[in-house]
Design an enzyme around this catalytic site. Sequence first.
Site, PDB file in Angstrom:
ATOM      1  N   HIS A  98       0.804  -1.217   0.000  1.00 53.71           N
ATOM      2  CA  HIS A  98       0.000   0.000   0.000  1.00 53.71           C
ATOM      3  C   HIS A  98       0.841   1.274   0.000  1.00 53.71           C
ATOM      4  O   HIS A  98       1.841   1.372   0.683  1.00 53.71           O
ATOM      5  CB  HIS A  98      -0.916   0.000   1.235  1.00 53.71           C
ATOM      6  CG  HIS A  98      -1.805   1.195   1.332  1.00 53.71           C
ATOM      7  ND1 HIS A  98      -1.804   2.038   2.417  1.00 53.71           N
ATOM      8  CD2 HIS A  98      -2.726   1.701   0.468  1.00 53.71           C
ATOM      9  CE1 HIS A  98      -2.694   2.996   2.228  1.00 53.71           C
ATOM     10  NE2 HIS A  98      -3.260   2.808   1.054  1.00 53.71           N
ATOM     11  N   HIS A 139      -0.017  10.842  -1.953  1.00 62.79           N
ATOM     12  CA  HIS A 139      -1.268  10.605  -1.237  1.00 62.79           C
ATOM     13  C   HIS A 139      -1.693  11.833  -0.453  1.00 62.79           C
ATOM     14  O   HIS A 139      -2.797  12.338  -0.616  1.00 62.79           O
ATOM     15  CB  HIS A 139      -1.126   9.405  -0.296  1.00 62.79           C
ATOM     16  CG  HIS A 139      -2.426   8.956   0.309  1.00 62.79           C
ATOM     17  ND1 HIS A 139      -3.084   9.682   1.288  1.00 62.79           N
ATOM     18  CD2 HIS A 139      -3.194   7.858   0.072  1.00 62.79           C
ATOM     19  CE1 HIS A 139      -4.199   9.047   1.621  1.00 62.79           C
ATOM     20  NE2 HIS A 139      -4.288   7.944   0.902  1.00 62.79           N
TER      21      HIS A 139
END
Length: 275
Positions: free
Chosen positions: A5, A41
């Site tokens: 991730h 992100h």
Amino acid sequence: WIMGHMVNAIYQIDEFVDLGANAIETDVEFSSSGKAKYTYHGVPCDCFRWCKKWENIDGFLEALRRATTPGDSKYRKELILVVLDLKLDYVYLSDAYDAGKDLAQRLVKHYWNGGRNGGRAYILLSVPVVEYYRLITGFRAHLMNEGYKDLLAKVGYDFSEDTYLSTIHDGFRNAGVRDKDHIWQSDGISNCFARTLTRLKEAVSNRDSTDGYSNKVYYWTVDKETSITDAINAGADGIMTNHPDRVINVLKDDEIKKKFRLARYRDNPWKTFRK
């Protein structure tokens, strides 16, 4: 598939593969004009992670190409799938089609090397909101119109929005993606929170149904070994995690390894596994 991730810095490709990942998830930040700019992100993100690692998208794709091209000194044969988590917060809905074209252009140039000896990994486009389905349409149209239709064999699709599966099904239809045509269905939540397996099980049932629309299901973001075990036993094909080594540990369990193993390159990520 063990999906590492939030792999947004180039050095993290090796880091997560070394931990056991055979897939990675990378965030792609778009500008307001619909141009893919960075792997980033931002805040907030998962607990116990640094949210602000980033690279220029073109440079990252080139590094990814080297990591997935046999014969390259940076080649990692274990890395077989890449999930591109598309961050569209600044993209107007009217620009979604062009955003898809832009992403396709960048992948062709920087990852697929113009269709000549590019990276071999499968690419999964994860769109966060169903109403942005035209991004998929634009992406597919660019490859088909510019002579790269064959590359669509390497591309799959996912809507990660936490909504009714029927709504997601409609989104794929609107995008021109047929049922069982390289579709992954995701479910999950940040590792900061607990989540039941209710929707995951619904997605698995849809996958296994003769009239379902998806080929595969993945669950995110799962870090506890007990939760990983539960998700695998519930039927998830992929586990997205910050700790790939923990999924490796689960796969070593005597009962688990009787039924499941780590995916290999020859395992088609667009084909539903039948027991």
